[in-house]
Design a protein around this motif. Sequence first.
Motif, PDB file in Angstrom:
ATOM      1  N   ARG A  76     -25.965  32.861  54.050  1.00 12.39           N
ATOM      2  CA  ARG A  76     -25.323  32.292  53.028  1.00 12.39           C
ATOM      3  C   ARG A  76     -25.699  30.728  52.956  1.00 12.39           C
ATOM      4  O   ARG A  76     -25.555  30.062  53.994  1.00 12.39           O
ATOM      5  CB  ARG A  76     -23.585  32.435  52.931  1.00 12.39           C
ATOM      6  N   ALA A  77     -25.907  30.238  51.850  1.00 13.28           N
ATOM      7  CA  ALA A  77     -26.313  28.841  51.784  1.00 13.28           C
ATOM      8  C   ALA A  77     -25.945  28.336  50.369  1.00 13.28           C
ATOM      9  O   ALA A  77     -26.411  29.175  49.423  1.00 13.28           O
ATOM     10  CB  ALA A  77     -27.630  28.733  52.181  1.00 13.28           C
ATOM     11  N   VAL A  78     -25.500  26.912  50.347  1.00 15.42           N
ATOM     12  CA  VAL A  78     -25.127  26.501  48.855  1.00 15.42           C
ATOM     13  C   VAL A  78     -25.992  25.083  48.848  1.00 15.42           C
ATOM     14  O   VAL A  78     -25.462  24.342  50.096  1.00 15.42           O
ATOM     15  CB  VAL A  78     -23.706  26.296  48.734  1.00 15.42           C
ATOM     16  N   GLY A  79     -26.714  24.529  48.199  1.00 11.66           N
ATOM     17  CA  GLY A  79     -27.075  23.130  48.205  1.00 11.66           C
ATOM     18  C   GLY A  79     -27.998  23.157  47.061  1.00 11.66           C
ATOM     19  O   GLY A  79     -27.960  23.819  45.996  1.00 11.66           O
ATOM     20  N   CYS A 115     -36.346  15.756  52.180  1.00  5.95           N
ATOM     21  CA  CYS A 115     -35.213  16.508  52.081  1.00  5.95           C
ATOM     22  C   CYS A 115     -33.816  15.414  52.685  1.00  5.95           C
ATOM     23  O   CYS A 115     -34.244  14.797  53.391  1.00  5.95           O
ATOM     24  CB  CYS A 115     -35.129  17.655  53.057  1.00  5.95           C
ATOM     25  N   GLN A 116     -32.804  15.744  52.293  1.00  3.12           N
ATOM     26  CA  GLN A 116     -31.552  15.016  52.987  1.00  3.12           C
ATOM     27  C   GLN A 116     -30.343  16.136  52.926  1.00  3.12           C
ATOM     28  O   GLN A 116     -30.435  17.298  52.622  1.00  3.12           O
ATOM     29  CB  GLN A 116     -31.217  13.949  51.856  1.00  3.12           C
ATOM     30  N   GLU A 117     -29.494  15.531  53.779  1.00  4.12           N
ATOM     31  CA  GLU A 117     -28.226  16.538  53.908  1.00  4.12           C
ATOM     32  C   GLU A 117     -27.868  17.433  52.804  1.00  4.12           C
ATOM     33  O   GLU A 117     -27.705  16.749  51.430  1.00  4.12           O
ATOM     34  CB  GLU A 117     -26.975  15.456  53.990  1.00  4.12           C
ATOM     35  N   GLU A 118     -27.712  18.525  52.811  1.00  7.40           N
ATOM     36  CA  GLU A 118     -27.136  19.552  51.900  1.00  7.40           C
ATOM     37  C   GLU A 118     -28.125  19.888  50.915  1.00  7.40           C
ATOM     38  O   GLU A 118     -27.897  20.607  49.714  1.00  7.40           O
ATOM     39  CB  GLU A 118     -26.062  19.087  51.122  1.00  7.40           C
ATOM     40  N   ASP A 119     -29.293  19.654  51.199  1.00  6.55           N
ATOM     41  CA  ASP A 119     -30.596  20.185  50.184  1.00  6.55           C
ATOM     42  C   ASP A 119     -30.848  21.657  50.612  1.00  6.55           C
ATOM     43  O   ASP A 119     -30.637  22.042  51.938  1.00  6.55           O
ATOM     44  CB  ASP A 119     -31.746  19.213  50.506  1.00  6.55           C
ATOM     45  N   ILE A 120     -31.412  22.426  49.895  1.00  5.72           N
ATOM     46  CA  ILE A 120     -32.207  23.774  50.197  1.00  5.72           C
ATOM     47  C   ILE A 120     -33.492  23.609  49.580  1.00  5.72           C
ATOM     48  O   ILE A 120     -33.923  23.028  48.555  1.00  5.72           O
ATOM     49  CB  ILE A 120     -31.302  24.664  49.359  1.00  5.72           C
ATOM     50  N   GLY A 132     -30.907  25.620  53.999  1.00  4.69           N
ATOM     51  CA  GLY A 132     -31.505  26.648  54.227  1.00  4.69           C
ATOM     52  C   GLY A 132     -32.772  26.851  53.293  1.00  4.69           C
ATOM     53  O   GLY A 132     -33.113  25.410  52.960  1.00  4.69           O
ATOM     54  N   LEU A 133     -33.647  27.840  53.232  1.00  4.81           N
ATOM     55  CA  LEU A 133     -34.875  27.980  52.642  1.00  4.81           C
ATOM     56  C   LEU A 133     -34.939  28.935  51.644  1.00  4.81           C
ATOM     57  O   LEU A 133     -34.509  30.259  52.192  1.00  4.81           O
ATOM     58  CB  LEU A 133     -35.840  28.065  53.583  1.00  4.81           C
ATOM     59  N   ILE A 134     -35.447  29.074  50.555  1.00  9.80           N
ATOM     60  CA  ILE A 134     -35.860  29.916  49.649  1.00  9.80           C
ATOM     61  C   ILE A 134     -37.296  30.063  49.405  1.00  9.80           C
ATOM     62  O   ILE A 134     -37.799  29.107  48.809  1.00  9.80           O
ATOM     63  CB  ILE A 134     -35.240  29.815  48.150  1.00  9.80           C
ATOM     64  N   ILE A 135     -38.117  31.117  49.754  1.00 12.59           N
ATOM     65  CA  ILE A 135     -39.488  31.038  49.845  1.00 12.59           C
ATOM     66  C   ILE A 135     -40.088  32.171  49.217  1.00 12.59           C
ATOM     67  O   ILE A 135     -39.986  33.270  49.561  1.00 12.59           O
ATOM     68  CB  ILE A 135     -39.996  30.503  51.124  1.00 12.59           C
ATOM     69  N   LEU A 171     -34.646  32.189  63.977  1.00 14.04           N
ATOM     70  CA  LEU A 171     -34.163  31.467  62.789  1.00 14.04           C
ATOM     71  C   LEU A 171     -32.694  31.842  62.687  1.00 14.04           C
ATOM     72  O   LEU A 171     -31.626  31.254  62.512  1.00 14.04           O
ATOM     73  CB  LEU A 171     -34.834  31.642  61.519  1.00 14.04           C
ATOM     74  N   LYS A 172     -32.391  33.111  63.022  1.00 13.66           N
ATOM     75  CA  LYS A 172     -31.038  33.721  62.880  1.00 13.66           C
ATOM     76  C   LYS A 172     -30.141  33.036  64.224  1.00 13.66           C
ATOM     77  O   LYS A 172     -29.160  32.644  64.008  1.00 13.66           O
ATOM     78  CB  LYS A 172     -30.972  35.037  63.344  1.00 13.66           C
ATOM     79  N   GLU A 173     -30.700  32.965  65.340  1.00  9.03           N
ATOM     80  CA  GLU A 173     -30.204  32.046  66.520  1.00  9.03           C
ATOM     81  C   GLU A 173     -29.842  30.696  66.085  1.00  9.03           C
ATOM     82  O   GLU A 173     -28.805  30.216  66.597  1.00  9.03           O
ATOM     83  CB  GLU A 173     -31.066  32.121  67.800  1.00  9.03           C
ATOM     84  N   MET A 174     -30.889  30.026  65.467  1.00 11.76           N
ATOM     85  CA  MET A 174     -30.400  28.756  64.984  1.00 11.76           C
ATOM     86  C   MET A 174     -29.558  28.674  63.979  1.00 11.76           C
ATOM     87  O   MET A 174     -28.935  27.565  63.512  1.00 11.76           O
ATOM     88  CB  MET A 174     -31.706  28.086  64.479  1.00 11.76           C
ATOM     89  N   GLY A 175     -29.200  29.641  63.275  1.00 12.78           N
ATOM     90  CA  GLY A 175     -28.455  29.778  62.201  1.00 12.78           C
ATOM     91  C   GLY A 175     -28.937  28.889  61.025  1.00 12.78           C
ATOM     92  O   GLY A 175     -28.229  28.330  59.993  1.00 12.78           O
ATOM     93  N   PHE A 176     -30.376  29.301  60.690  1.00 11.67           N
ATOM     94  CA  PHE A 176     -31.022  28.689  59.764  1.00 11.67           C
ATOM     95  C   PHE A 176     -31.383  29.810  58.668  1.00 11.67           C
ATOM     96  O   PHE A 176     -32.269  30.554  58.916  1.00 11.67           O
ATOM     97  CB  PHE A 176     -32.215  27.799  59.958  1.00 11.67           C
ATOM     98  N   PRO A 177     -30.611  30.004  57.460  1.00 11.19           N
ATOM     99  CA  PRO A 177     -30.854  31.254  56.852  1.00 11.19           C
ATOM    100  C   PRO A 177     -32.175  31.055  55.807  1.00 11.19           C
ATOM    101  O   PRO A 177     -32.395  29.858  55.249  1.00 11.19           O
ATOM    102  CB  PRO A 177     -29.587  31.188  55.849  1.00 11.19           C
TER     103      PRO A 177
END
Lengths: 230, 230, 230, 230, 230, 230
Positions: free
Chosen positions: B50-53, B75-80, B109-112, B122-128
């Motif tokens: 889940r990600a909001v940004g 990029c800065q804090e709270e960006d996607i 997070g990233l949308i690609i 990525l899952k271990e890092m918690g980066f969605p």
Amino acid sequence: MSGVVVTGCPRVPGEIAAEFASLSVATVHEAQGRVGQLASYMRPIYEGARAVGTAVTVLKAPCDNWMLHVAVEQCQEEDILVVAPTSPSDAGFFGELLAASLLVRGVRGLIIEGGCRDTKELKEMGFPVWSRAVTSQGTVKETLGSVNVPIVCAGQIVSPGDLIVADDDGVVVVQRLQAKIVATKSIAREEKEAATRKRLKAGELGLDIYNMRGELAEKGLLYKPYEGVA
Amino acid sequence: MSGVVVTGCPRVPGEIAAEFASLSVATVHEAQGRVGQLASYMRPIYEGARAVGTAVTVLKAPCDNWMLHVAVEQCQEEDILVVAPTSPSDAGFFGELLAASLLVRGVRGLIIEGGCRDTKELKEMGFPVWSRAVTSQGTVKETLGSVNVPIVCAGQIVSPGDLIVADDDGVVVVQRLQAKIVATKSIAREEKEAATRKRLKAGELGLDIYNMRGELAEKGLLYKPYEGVA
Amino acid sequence: MSGVVVTGCPRVPGEIAAEFASLSVATVHEAQGRVGQLASYMRPIYEGARAVGTAVTVLKAPCDNWMLHVAVEQCQEEDILVVAPTSPSDAGFFGELLAASLLVRGVRGLIIEGGCRDTKELKEMGFPVWSRAVTSQGTVKETLGSVNVPIVCAGQIVSPGDLIVADDDGVVVVQRLQAKIVATKSIAREEKEAATRKRLKAGELGLDIYNMRGELAEKGLLYKPYEGVA
Amino acid sequence: MSGVVVTGCPRVPGEIAAEFASLSVATVHEAQGRVGQLASYMRPIYEGARAVGTAVTVLKAPCDNWMLHVAVEQCQEEDILVVAPTSPSDAGFFGELLAASLLVRGVRGLIIEGGCRDTKELKEMGFPVWSRAVTSQGTVKETLGSVNVPIVCAGQIVSPGDLIVADDDGVVVVQRLQAKIVATKSIAREEKEAATRKRLKAGELGLDIYNMRGELAEKGLLYKPYEGVA
Amino acid sequence: MSGVVVTGCPRVPGEIAAEFASLSVATVHEAQGRVGQLASYMRPIYEGARAVGTAVTVLKAPCDNWMLHVAVEQCQEEDILVVAPTSPSDAGFFGELLAASLLVRGVRGLIIEGGCRDTKELKEMGFPVWSRAVTSQGTVKETLGSVNVPIVCAGQIVSPGDLIVADDDGVVVVQRLQAKIVATKSIAREEKEAATRKRLKAGELGLDIYNMRGELAEKGLLYKPYEGVA
Amino acid sequence: MSGVVVTGCPRVPGEIAAEFASLSVATVHEAQGRVGQLASYMRPIYEGARAVGTAVTVLKAPCDNWMLHVAVEQCQEEDILVVAPTSPSDAGFFGELLAASLLVRGVRGLIIEGGCRDTKELKEMGFPVWSRAVTSQGTVKETLGSVNVPIVCAGQIVSPGDLIVADDDGVVVVQRLQAKIVATKSIAREEKEAATRKRLKAGELGLDIYNMRGELAEKGLLYKPYEGVA
């Protein structure tokens, strides 16, 4: 036959449905002669999902989920809702509000040739869904469809009252009047496989257990050492 | 407009973005009139992501991930980060090294519209990540693209500074200047749904809660007993 | 070359295969020059699946899994079975009985360009499979194929004895005679990436670590403030 | 019901079938309430193909065309052979030899959810085929199927004796007992469309012919000048 | 083996290639045991396209057509260029300028697992192409590939010098050293089919010509009158 | 912005549009920097189709073609209608009645991310359509959409008044304010290609014309005789 709700449909009796309680999709599919498996794009929305029940069918317009509300009223304990659009659409026909309504009525799950939303909430509620897509793309409520008529869902004919088994391997449909015999054959198949499994785990080969060597040789299978080939 | 990095883009303000913190993709999509949902092939690389940004957009050559490095700096804090190729490609544009760099900057997070590798890490890092494919197929660093120009990602226009909500149901984009009003409508929708949910769980039918019976009858819906049909 | 089982194929030696034990598909793929990745539709049947081993190859008729039984006998400790049909088919060629048989022989996993069934049981057994589809659609045992001939699986040539690495990112094949050098390059790459990772986590940018700014400027990358663009 | 050939099936009578002679797929589909259209991946193998006739159905194993030979004998003048596999397969089930055999018997065409070969020869013979793929990938003759049982072809139920209309727009099926009424409705629709066509060609707008302006306004359609929007 | 151009490759001799001049893809595919057919998504860009020749192979980066220019120089009279990317890409690698260059050298056609542009001009020039997509999406010239190494094109291994036959049914590859024997078998098959065709046109049934009735009965095929089933 | 019809949109002026009259999609796409090509699934419904004109855009509900009627009134001489659904749908939104209405107004063609019916009649009328599917699957007229707002069609942003070029290679969009410069660049490109074509037809190699040999050698391209490799 659009705009019709058929009421009072006979279903596979509960005691027969109960025989399928622990049978896998794979076993049932094989036992009834390798028919009835829905297309492989029908996937559970969460791992470990499993449902067994009797079909309430919905034929609905694409991008329109009006008839799902009509269908809820037709559902009873141990039913599974099976939904197909009249033309292909992956819109998100179904979400947790409808699931809440179905759960109250004792419905066991949903099979939908289309999209499903609220997958996280559905998992938390323990309401399993097999769908073609996960999406929240919304739908309208404009066009009539039908409930409890025979439908084509993911390549298979499903009639009201048919038995549905769904697990991690997908979905299989058993015709209502065949359910008793398929249950019996499935259980027999399971017993036979248990015996085979034991022998395989002991190191015996399928080639020997199934007596394949003779037929393979007869068809001309050759064994050649690597040196002679390379 | 290729080979351009637009700097200092305005973003949905943090206090408005915060209103989306617990809103689902499904709710936001409905609240803004059933628009903005990215194509359903955009899937999270792990369950529960889940990600909001706010969007930093990247338009890049197919099979080339050079511009991702350029984008990190923007990029800065709270960006996607939202990434689309100029022509279709499922190559693995993104992995854990880039994620490490984004995490340091507070990116959510990233949308690609392409491939993603290193999914376990990525899952271990918690980066969605929401992507079209999972693959380690490598890419080159040869061709310029642009950062923070409007792009088409999975069928939707995404402009820099737009709000992105992504969860298990997929990804929805909210235009920057619409974010406040969509937040308000989404929260109102949630409250309304909470009331409906309560009634549904108590056994009321959607048919009655939404007053559907009249319109259904008017459009000609018929109820027929099974005996009369079969 | 149909109807042939090649015996005694040389394999990547165990001590070289062991060097791949903790290498990821992404690293190996990059280290050998971005080749050898199977198509991204080859997905693990459960999250966290991982296998490293030497290929026993099977070329089989579509909708027919007879040759899998023949292939089991050719497998030895640390092998991975790699299976491709002579024409496309997603039928469910493989299930837990075959897996039980392979596990006894020390086989590490299965790569199959087709369907897989019994996914829940396979996960419980810890037998990882990468397949194109999950389905229980049954197959027949009628037509000869071959074992341990070079095959095309998901777009890549796999020869008997080649090294296979498979994880959450997919599957990569390393040619038998290249395995030693690819292992060395992969490990070197990992070490280099560890150093880069450390710098990225400290907040350095890839733009600087990889010295990209000069080349980007030379190719004409422009930075423009938002006010000048909008 | 595998391994069964049903003989002596009733068909839509010739004089009713004749009423469909010049009706298009689009007209018939609309006239019967927008149902019965096979999936859009069913395409004619040559431009200008057209066929009208009564269905002889074949349910066959994937990658196996044995039952097509059985079905030929069941065909009579003005039939159309409709073929579906028990699980998906695009193998080339049909070519010019089978077409030669069908032509002798007066068969009008073939609908096959699978592959077709010899497309050049079929065009020269004037034998139209609608298929999912064009390929010469060969098939075997090993497994029984059934002839003249209800099948699912490209998402639609087709029963023996149903009426099939196929043209450049695809394929539509009309249930046997509905054929007369659908013919009547189709012809009425054609007449109505002829009148509308005349008015449209004279420059009248659909908005006026169909009286849409009121309902559009009622639903809130707004007209805004470009200057006010941009 | 990237960045290598292999020169002086042996080819199927001209007199053997000539034997394939009028053989269809379907016949050759069957004659060599139902192998060698490229995936059915490889379609001719115009109806009636046909080419027979010896393969010059190109392995190239996705979205990059640099190596096509390198390959042109390696082509000689009666060659066919066969092109595959190292990872999937439908970009438009090929157009009429490259075709003009190949035509001068006597090249017979192009097989490309990717996109093709300028289809109208190519048809006017009489230069046939089989491709996966038609698109003008441009490519770059940045990355080395190889010429005349074995490649995987649309699921089949193609080696330099192999024989290619392509027509409206798709593309089939014949291994260089098998070409003579496959030609002989194909011609024999054609003669046999000519005899069968004559009998079928005279009204004999395949059931009788191929002596199928016995085996069908033995496997249990039943004929039931419609009245007894419905 | 749903339920809005924007009127009086500026368009690429006729004298600039005229410069594109004989330019191909491939040339325009290259000349504007390899952007603007719609996805390759957008295919002409008949061979040889070609259209150049200014975009009138339609954003419509899936499975609903109501807004097409609204859009007709907004069309003028030399326009092209460009239509996209708010969520994916291949239903048959468009047929010959709408085409008749558009032809009267001088519209040059239709680009529709969805289905098209009546393809035979459209070809006879000379009204070209590029669509994602051919199907007669019917649609409803229930939901508002918008006309002349920016839309995403087959992966590209199309704004009202943009220039559209469509031919056998697909569809390209040129932004309104870029049209003049793209026309100039396209014509320059054509002239340059004419010179190159002449040299290629004379037997010169692209390797020499484009001076590629140096850079290829520098990147490490090696030429090896077959004997040394095999």
